[in-house]
Design a protein around this motif. Structure first.
Motif, short mmCIF file in Angstrom:
data_model
loop_
_atom_site.label_atom_id
_atom_site.label_comp_id
_atom_site.label_asym_id
_atom_site.label_seq_id
_atom_site.Cartn_x
_atom_site.Cartn_y
_atom_site.Cartn_z
N ILE A 1 0.74 -7.69 5.43
CA ILE A 1 1.23 -6.41 4.87
C ILE A 1 0.30 -5.28 5.30
N GLN A 2 -0.99 -5.51 5.17
CA GLN A 2 -1.96 -4.43 5.45
C GLN A 2 -1.98 -4.06 6.94
N ILE A 3 -1.86 -5.08 7.80
CA ILE A 3 -1.88 -4.79 9.24
C ILE A 3 -0.60 -4.06 9.65
N ALA A 4 0.53 -4.50 9.08
CA ALA A 4 1.80 -3.83 9.38
C ALA A 4 1.76 -2.38 8.89
N ARG A 5 1.12 -2.17 7.72
CA ARG A 5 0.97 -0.80 7.19
C ARG A 5 0.15 0.04 8.16
N ALA A 6 -0.94 -0.55 8.66
CA ALA A 6 -1.80 0.19 9.60
C ALA A 6 -1.05 0.52 10.89
N LYS A 7 -0.08 -0.30 11.24
CA LYS A 7 0.70 -0.04 12.46
C LYS A 7 1.82 0.97 12.20
N GLY A 8 2.06 1.30 10.94
CA GLY A 8 3.08 2.30 10.62
C GLY A 8 4.48 1.73 10.51
N ALA A 9 4.59 0.43 10.23
CA ALA A 9 5.92 -0.18 10.08
C ALA A 9 6.47 0.09 8.68
N HIS A 10 7.78 -0.11 8.52
CA HIS A 10 8.39 -0.07 7.19
C HIS A 10 8.48 -1.52 6.70
N ILE A 11 7.82 -1.78 5.57
CA ILE A 11 7.59 -3.18 5.19
C ILE A 11 8.40 -3.60 3.96
N THR A 12 9.16 -4.69 4.12
CA THR A 12 9.77 -5.35 2.97
C THR A 12 9.03 -6.67 2.80
N ALA A 13 8.55 -6.92 1.59
CA ALA A 13 7.72 -8.10 1.37
C ALA A 13 8.40 -9.03 0.38
N THR A 14 8.48 -10.32 0.70
CA THR A 14 9.01 -11.26 -0.29
C THR A 14 7.86 -11.84 -1.11
N CYS A 15 8.11 -11.96 -2.40
CA CYS A 15 7.11 -12.57 -3.30
C CYS A 15 7.78 -12.84 -4.63
N ARG A 16 7.07 -13.55 -5.52
CA ARG A 16 7.56 -13.70 -6.88
C ARG A 16 7.39 -12.35 -7.58
N GLN A 17 8.26 -12.11 -8.58
CA GLN A 17 8.26 -10.83 -9.29
C GLN A 17 6.85 -10.47 -9.79
N VAL A 18 6.13 -11.48 -10.26
CA VAL A 18 4.80 -11.25 -10.83
C VAL A 18 3.81 -10.68 -9.79
N ASN A 19 4.13 -10.88 -8.50
CA ASN A 19 3.23 -10.39 -7.45
C ASN A 19 3.72 -9.12 -6.75
N ALA A 20 4.85 -8.58 -7.24
CA ALA A 20 5.45 -7.42 -6.57
C ALA A 20 4.50 -6.21 -6.57
N GLU A 21 3.80 -6.02 -7.69
CA GLU A 21 2.90 -4.88 -7.79
C GLU A 21 1.77 -5.00 -6.76
N LEU A 22 1.25 -6.22 -6.59
CA LEU A 22 0.19 -6.43 -5.61
C LEU A 22 0.70 -6.14 -4.20
N ALA A 23 1.91 -6.63 -3.90
CA ALA A 23 2.47 -6.41 -2.55
C ALA A 23 2.59 -4.91 -2.27
N ARG A 24 3.00 -4.17 -3.27
CA ARG A 24 3.13 -2.71 -3.08
C ARG A 24 1.76 -2.05 -2.92
#
Ligand SMILES: NC(=O)c1ccc[n+]([C@@H]2O[C@H](COP(=O)([O-])OP(=O)(O)OC[C@H]3O[C@@H](n4cnc5c(N)ncnc54)[C@H](OP(=O)(O)O)[C@@H]3O)[C@@H](O)[C@H]2O)c1
Length: 317
Positions: free
Chosen positions: A163-186
């Motif tokens: 996620i962090q590397i894709a963010r640094a590259k300027g991509a638009h990121i959709t991340a799969t995770c359990r609901q409990v981890n959604a805040e961390l992914a964001r």
């Protein structure tokens, strides 16, 4: 020295913390005083014997791949390092070589790299396998600025770096995770999050330029439906038939399937280290253990649904 070692392939029943003979630096090797080790799925898989045709049958044996420490001495022919240097890397335990879960590690200099100033032992030890796999995977599936990327398994070791590397590259990121981890992914940089169940994938309308499957086991139907024409899917799993599926998927759907493995060329290490120094890449540490509690670290890695990385701190003799 003290080590966490195994007397056979298996789980905690064949592993223990205790005294183990000190290694010595052979020609071209460093003797490293280990400070920190991170646990990856490959560690519990190799420890359980999943790759025994490669890792051999010699026991007792020390496992543990990602390490960071200080050079205690250098063997004959070592040119790149000297006593006192801070180094990190991944030991080739999969090929039957000694692992890092010990106070001392003798390792070929080609598996060591100087830790840049400002990076701690624990951060350095968290990086090699997971971050280099994420970096290579995003490269393999063509993630650049403005691309729509799906990262599957986004809050684990590989995924949270991806996620962090894709963010640094300027991509638009959709991340799969359990609901409990959604805040961390964001927090790590995902623009959108979604679940990873069959239903979640089935409901998803949006298509992606790239899918980095950090978890590695998405099914072919979902992959084909979720990728745009010309899109690329990369998986962390070794799939013997990937080459053939890729040929047909490309022929019939115009989409590519590829693998995302750890790659550790100097330019990869440079890119990863720059991201860390620029504070664009950092590990989330689920928990810290000491060497004598390595059993618990393996249990958490294997069955505890950890987020990010698990670190084992190794105290000097
Ligand atoms: N080929 C290579 O060079 C290479 C290098 C590194 C890793 N790998 C492999 O890549 C895989 C992931 O490694 P890792 O370090 O990221 O492991 P990890 O830290 O255990 O993370 C796995 C992630 O997958 C998620 N997950 C679990 N079930 C899932 C499902 N059904 N669908 C989607 N996601 C799911 C987990 O989420 P929850 O726990 O929240 O459910 C977690 O976020 C492992 O199999 C590892 O062996 C390969």
């Amino acid at each position: 020295m003290k080590a966490y070692y195994s007397t056979a392939y298996g789980g905690p029943e064949v592993s223990q913390y205790g005294d183990y003979p000190d290694p010595a630096a052979g020609d071209g090797q460093l003797l490293v005083e280990v400070k920190a080790v991170s646990i990856n799925p490959v560690d519990y898989k190799v420890k359980r014997g999943i790759a025994k045709f490669m890792s051999g049958s010699r026991f007792p044996r020390i496992f543990g791949s990602d390490y960071a420490g200080v050079v205690k001495s250098a063997g004959k022919g070592v040119t790149q390092f000297k006593q006192g240097d801070r180094v990190y890397g991944a030991t080739p335990v999969i090929w039957g070589k000694p692992g890092a879960l010990a106070q001392l590690l003798a390792i070929d200099q080609k598996f060591a790299r100087a830790i840049p100033e400002g990076i701690s032992f624990e951060v350095a030890a968290s990086l090699p396998i997971a971050a280099l796999t994420a970096l290579n995977g995003l490269r393999r599936c063509g993630v650049t600025e403005g691309k729509d990327v799906l990262i599957n398994g986004s809050t684990g070791g590989v995924g949270h770096f991806a996620i962090q590397i894709a963010r640094a590259k300027g991509a638009h990121i959709t991340a799969t995770c359990r609901q409990v981890n959604a805040e961390l992914a964001r927090k790590l940089g995902a623009d959108e999050t979604m679940g990873y169940s069959k239903d979640d994938f089935a409901k998803r309308e949006k298509k992606f330029d790239a899918i980095l499957d950090a978890y590695g086991k998405m099914n072919l139907g979902d992959i084909c439906r979720l990728l745009k024409r010309g899109g690329i899917y990369a998986t962390t799993q070794i799939k013997p038939f990937l080459f053939f599926s890729s040929f047909y998927v490309n022929l019939f759907y115009g989409k590519k399937l590829t693998s995302s493995n750890m790659r550790s060329r100097p330019e990869d290490m440079d890119e990863m280290e720059k991201l860390v120094i620029d504070r664009k890449l950092y590990p989330i540490i689920e928990n810290y253990f000491t060497l004598d509690h390595s059993d618990e670290a393996f249990e958490l890695a294997e069955n505890g649904k950890p987020r990010g990385k698990i670190i084992i701190r190794v105290l000097s003799a």
